[in-house]
Design an enzyme around this catalytic site. Structure first.
Site, short mmCIF file in Angstrom:
data_model
loop_
_atom_site.label_atom_id
_atom_site.label_comp_id
_atom_site.label_asym_id
_atom_site.label_seq_id
_atom_site.Cartn_x
_atom_site.Cartn_y
_atom_site.Cartn_z
N ARG A 103 5.62 64.06 -39.45
CA ARG A 103 5.26 65.14 -38.51
C ARG A 103 5.23 64.51 -37.13
O ARG A 103 4.41 63.62 -36.86
CB ARG A 103 3.90 65.74 -38.88
CG ARG A 103 3.35 66.63 -37.79
CD ARG A 103 2.16 67.45 -38.23
NE ARG A 103 2.58 68.54 -39.11
CZ ARG A 103 1.82 69.59 -39.41
NH1 ARG A 103 0.60 69.70 -38.90
NH2 ARG A 103 2.26 70.53 -40.21
N HIS A 130 9.93 73.70 -38.30
CA HIS A 130 8.96 73.53 -39.39
C HIS A 130 9.57 74.11 -40.67
O HIS A 130 9.14 75.15 -41.17
CB HIS A 130 7.66 74.26 -39.00
CG HIS A 130 6.46 73.84 -39.80
ND1 HIS A 130 6.50 72.85 -40.76
CD2 HIS A 130 5.18 74.29 -39.78
CE1 HIS A 130 5.29 72.72 -41.28
NE2 HIS A 130 4.47 73.58 -40.73
N GLN A 133 7.50 75.04 -43.91
CA GLN A 133 6.74 76.28 -43.76
C GLN A 133 7.62 77.50 -44.01
O GLN A 133 7.26 78.40 -44.76
CB GLN A 133 6.16 76.33 -42.33
CG GLN A 133 5.32 77.56 -42.07
CD GLN A 133 4.04 77.56 -42.90
OE1 GLN A 133 3.30 76.60 -42.88
NE2 GLN A 133 3.79 78.63 -43.64
N ASP A 222 2.05 83.26 -35.03
CA ASP A 222 1.61 81.86 -35.03
C ASP A 222 0.87 81.65 -33.72
O ASP A 222 0.92 82.48 -32.80
CB ASP A 222 2.85 80.94 -35.15
CG ASP A 222 2.50 79.45 -35.14
OD1 ASP A 222 1.34 79.10 -35.46
OD2 ASP A 222 3.39 78.63 -34.82
N CYS A 262 1.26 81.13 -40.39
CA CYS A 262 1.39 79.82 -41.04
C CYS A 262 0.05 79.07 -41.09
O CYS A 262 -0.08 78.13 -41.86
CB CYS A 262 2.45 78.99 -40.32
SG CYS A 262 2.08 78.72 -38.59
N ARG A 290 3.05 76.43 -49.92
CA ARG A 290 3.49 75.13 -49.38
C ARG A 290 3.54 74.11 -50.52
O ARG A 290 4.47 73.33 -50.64
CB ARG A 290 2.52 74.65 -48.28
CG ARG A 290 2.55 75.49 -47.00
CD ARG A 290 3.87 75.35 -46.26
NE ARG A 290 4.15 73.97 -45.95
CZ ARG A 290 3.66 73.29 -44.91
NH1 ARG A 290 2.89 73.90 -44.04
NH2 ARG A 290 3.99 72.02 -44.71
N1 CP Z 1 0.91 75.43 -41.48
C1 CP Z 1 0.74 74.09 -41.37
O1 CP Z 1 1.71 73.33 -41.29
O2 CP Z 1 -0.56 73.69 -41.35
P1 CP Z 1 -1.09 72.22 -41.00
O3 CP Z 1 -0.79 71.99 -39.54
O4 CP Z 1 -2.56 72.27 -41.29
O5 CP Z 1 -0.37 71.23 -41.85
N1 NVA Z 2 3.42 76.12 -33.92
C1 NVA Z 2 2.30 75.38 -34.48
C2 NVA Z 2 2.40 75.33 -35.95
C3 NVA Z 2 1.24 74.66 -36.64
C4 NVA Z 2 1.41 74.59 -38.14
C5 NVA Z 2 2.27 73.99 -33.87
O1 NVA Z 2 3.33 73.37 -33.75
O2 NVA Z 2 1.19 73.52 -33.52
#
Ligand code: CP
Ligand code: NVA
Length: 303
Positions: A103, A130, A133, A222, A262, A290
C-alpha cells in the site's frame, strides 16, 4: 497472471475467474472446509499508509490458506524508496517470501516493485487505484443484485483511487458507471476513455449527483479526503457541499438502490449516519468480501 496491479491490465476472463473462485472459496469456508494451498508460504505486507480492512483481511486470508504474513510499516523498513530503492527491496523480498503486497502513495512505487520482484506483487491501494476493493465490491453487487451485466453503479464524491478502480471494474464486468464529482475533482479523461474503450458506453463523468442517481442499482461513495490529502480537508469539505449521500439525494434514486462505501466512512461528510445504517446499506458485506476476494487472489497468484 503474474501480478495484480490494476484492473485495466487484466482481461475480463481473468477477472471473472477470480470472482468465481472468490464465491467458491467463500462457500467452502462457510461450510467449514479448508484449502491449505499456501502451506509453507509467506506474504510480505508493506504499508506506507494506515489500514484496518486490508491489513487484517490479507493476513487472515494467508492464515486461512495455510500460510503466514509479515506486516511491515514505514517504521520497520522505511518508506519504500527512501531508505533503499524499491528495486532493491523487491529483489531482497523475493529471496525471502512468496508474494509482496504493498500500500503506497505513488502508484509508480508498486509498478517498480513488480518490475524487479521475481514473486507476485499485489496492489493494496495506491494514490491511483484500489483494485482489491473494486473486486470485493463486484462480488458484493453480484450477491445483492444478481448478474452484473447491465446494472448501473453511481459513484458520488471524489474522482479518486476507488472511483477509478470502480470505473475499470464496471467496464470489465459490463456495468454502467456514472461518476458525479464537484468541478475540479473529476475522474481524469484518460480513465473515462479507457473504461469506454474496454466496453463502449460504460462510463460518464458528471457534476450533477441528482441526475446521476437516476436508475442506479448501486450508489457508492468514499471519503472526500484520501490518505495523504489531510491538509486539504477544510477546502475539500467546502468544495464537496451538495455531494453528500443523504436521504434527500436518495429521493431521486430507485428505492431498491444499494448503498456502498469502501470504509472508513466519515459520517456527516460524504454520507449520513442514517444512510450508512439503513437497510439498503451493504457496507459491511463489502468489508467482509475483501477477505473472500483476497483468498482467491492469493490462491491464484501464490499457490
Ligand atoms: N477499504 C479499505 O481499504 O480499508 P483500509 O484502509 O482500512 O484497509
Ligand atoms: N480513497 C481512500 C480509500 C481508503 C480505503 C484513500 O485513499 O484514503
Amino acid at each position: 497472471m503474474q501480478h495484480f496491479l490494476a484492473l485495466n491490465e487484466l482481461s475480463s476472463d481473468q477477472l471473472h475467474e477470480l470472482l468465481d473462485l472468490s464465491a467458491e472459496l467463500k462457500n467452502l469456508y462457510a461450510g467449514g472446509g479448508r484449502d491449505l494451498c499456501l502451506a509453507g508460504k509467506t506474504l510480505a505486507m508493506l504499508f506506507e499508509k494506515t489500514s484496518l480492512r486490508t491489513r487484517v483481511s490479507f493476513h487472515v486470508a494467508m492464515v486461512d490458506l495455510g500460510g503466514d504474513a509479515i506486516y511491515l510499516k514505514p517504521e520497520d523498513i522505511g518508506i519504500i524508496g527512501k531508505r533503499e530503492p524499491a528495486r532493491d527491496m523487491a529483489r531482497v523480498f523475493s529471496r525471502y517470501v512468496h508474494g509482496i503486497m504493498a500500500r503506497t502513495f505513488a502508484h509508480d512505487t508498486i509498478v517498480e516493485l513488480a518490475r524487479f520482484a521475481s514473486v507476485p506483487v499485489i496492489n493494496a491501494l495506491s494514490d491511483w487505484s484500489h483494485p482489491c476493493q473494486a473486486m470485493a465490491d463486484m462480488l458484493t453487487i453480484r450477491e445483492h443484485c444478481g448478474p452484473l451485466e447491465g446494472l448501473k453503479l453511481t459513484f458520488i464524491g471524489d474522482g479518486n483511487n476507488v472511483a477509478r478502480s470502480l470505473a475499470f471494474a464496471c467496464a470489465k464486468f459490463g456495468l454502467k458507471y456514472a461518476c458525479a464529482t464537484p468541478p475540479g475533482y473529476e475522474l481524469d479523461a484518460a480513465t473515462i476513455d479507457q473504461a469506454n474503450a474496454i466496453t463502449p458506453g460504460t462510463a460518464v463523468q458528471t457534476h450533477d449527483p441528482v441526475a446521476a442517481v437516476n436508475g442506479a442499482d448501486v450508489i457508492y461513495t468514499d471519503t472526500w479526503v484520501s490518505m495523504g490529502q489531510e491538509e486539504e480537508k477544510e477546502k475539500r469539505v467546502r468544495d464537496f457541499e451538495g455531494f453528500q449521500v443523504n436521504a434527500d439525494l436518495l429521493k431521486a434514486a430507485p428505492t431498491k438502490a444499494k448503498i456502498m462505501h469502501c470504509l472508513p466512512a466519515y459520517r456527516g461528510l460524504e454520507i449520513t449516519d442514517e444512510v450508512a445504517e439503513s437497510p439498503n446499506s451493504v457496507i459491511f458485506d463489502q468489508a467482509e468480501n475483501r477477505l473472500h476476494f483476497q483468498r482467491a487472489l492469493l490462491k491464484k497468484l501464490l499457490a
